[in-house]
Design an enzyme around this catalytic site. Structure first.
Site, PDB file in Angstrom:
ATOM      1  N   TYR A   1      -7.119  -3.533  -0.704  1.00  0.00           N
ATOM      2  CA  TYR A   1      -7.554  -3.915  -2.049  1.00  0.00           C
ATOM      3  C   TYR A   1      -8.940  -3.387  -2.430  1.00  0.00           C
ATOM      4  CZ  TYR A   1      -3.583  -7.077  -1.679  1.00  0.00           C
ATOM      5  OH  TYR A   1      -2.321  -7.593  -1.530  1.00  0.00           O
TER       6      TYR A   1
ATOM      7  N   HIS B   1      -1.116  -3.722 -10.653  1.00  0.00           N
ATOM      8  CA  HIS B   1      -1.230  -3.987  -9.216  1.00  0.00           C
ATOM      9  C   HIS B   1      -2.253  -3.035  -8.626  1.00  0.00           C
ATOM     10  CE1 HIS B   1       2.078  -6.707  -9.401  1.00  0.00           C
ATOM     11  NE2 HIS B   1       2.736  -5.808 -10.100  1.00  0.00           N
TER      12      HIS B   1
HETATM   13  O1  CA2 Z   1      -1.642  -4.985  -5.397  1.00  0.00           O
HETATM   14  C1  CA2 Z   1      -1.770  -6.003  -6.077  1.00  0.00           C
HETATM   15  O2  CA2 Z   1      -2.607  -6.083  -6.981  1.00  0.00           O
HETATM   16  C2  CA2 Z   1      -0.934  -7.250  -5.777  1.00  0.00           C
HETATM   17  O3  CA2 Z   1      -0.544  -7.816  -7.027  1.00  0.00           O
HETATM   18  C3  CA2 Z   1      -1.837  -8.190  -5.012  1.00  0.00           C
HETATM   19  C4  CA2 Z   1      -1.113  -9.442  -4.492  1.00  0.00           C
HETATM   20  C5  CA2 Z   1       0.159  -9.076  -3.750  1.00  0.00           C
HETATM   21  O4  CA2 Z   1       0.884 -10.252  -3.409  1.00  0.00           O
HETATM   22  C6  CA2 Z   1       1.063  -8.182  -4.587  1.00  0.00           C
HETATM   23  O5  CA2 Z   1       2.195  -7.840  -3.824  1.00  0.00           O
HETATM   24  C7  CA2 Z   1       0.319  -6.915  -4.997  1.00  0.00           C
HETATM   25  C8  CA2 Z   1      -1.993 -10.220  -3.522  1.00  0.00           C
HETATM   26  C9  CA2 Z   1      -3.364 -10.559  -4.015  1.00  0.00           C
HETATM   27  C10 CA2 Z   1      -4.183 -10.986  -2.851  1.00  0.00           C
HETATM   28  O6  CA2 Z   1      -5.437 -10.371  -2.944  1.00  0.00           O
HETATM   29  C11 CA2 Z   1      -6.253 -10.408  -1.863  1.00  0.00           C
HETATM   30  C12 CA2 Z   1      -7.431  -9.727  -1.984  1.00  0.00           C
HETATM   31  C13 CA2 Z   1      -8.296  -9.693  -0.930  1.00  0.00           C
HETATM   32  C14 CA2 Z   1      -7.996 -10.338   0.235  1.00  0.00           C
HETATM   33  C15 CA2 Z   1      -6.808 -11.020   0.363  1.00  0.00           C
HETATM   34  C16 CA2 Z   1      -5.935 -11.054  -0.703  1.00  0.00           C
END
Ligand code: CA2
Length: 145
Positions: free
Chosen positions: A24, A101
């Site tokens: 991310y 995303h």
């Molecule tokens: O890629 C994306 O933006 C997602 O929407 C992010 C979601 C995931 O479940 C989707 O499949 C794709 C998860 C968000 C969690 O974000 C975090 C960021 C930093 C650390 C842990 C989680």
């Protein structure tokens, strides 16, 4: 006063910049909200931002956008892959919306490949990191009359 957009970030996106930088990146949620607000301003719009870890809170915010906002940019987080109710809220208010995303969901686990929003989103931006939010603002506002 200029017309407004609603930026919605779903569950766990408050953790941006704290963990999983390889997936991310290192930017925080505050960085995302600043970037999207700047892109909105460039396009002549204001922007209101919300993040919640609770599906019902997100649905209420989407309902409240009716009459207050002209479009929605949403990263629904994991609810992308599970929530008929979020889809119903978005189609129910009838505002054009962009699905964003940060990561390339199609290059990840199979359960991330399906989106309940993909056939009703006006714009989809996938796998462009946080710059994808600015791209979504540009593409969505270009569609608003
Ligand atoms: O890629 C994306 O933006 C997602 O929407 C992010 C979601 C995931 O479940 C989707 O499949 C794709 C998860 C968000 C969690 O974000 C975090 C960021 C930093 C650390 C842990 C989680």
């Amino acid at each position: 006063m200029s017309a407004r957009l609603l930026l919605v970030n779903g569950p766990n996106l408050n953790l941006l910049g704290t963990r999983e930088p390889e997936v991310y990146g290192t930017a925080t949620l505050a960085d995302v909200e600043r970037l999207a607000a700047a892109a909105a301003l460039d396009a002549g719009y204001g922007l209101r931002a919300i993040q919640s870890n609770h599906e019902g809170v997100l649905i209420d915010a989407i309902h409240e956008a009716r009459g207050d906002c002209v479009g929605i940019i949403i990263n629904p987080g994991g609810l992308t892959h599970t929530s008929v109710s979020l889809r119903d809220a978005l189609t129910g208010v009838g505002l054009p919306f962009a699905e964003v995303h940060i990561s390339d969901v199609h290059a990840r686990e199979e359960f991330r490949h399906h989106s309940y929003l993909d056939d009703v989103a006006a714009v989809r931006v996938i796998g462009q990191g946080i710059d994808g939010y600015a791209e979504a603002v540009r593409r969505l506002t270009a569609l608003i009359p």
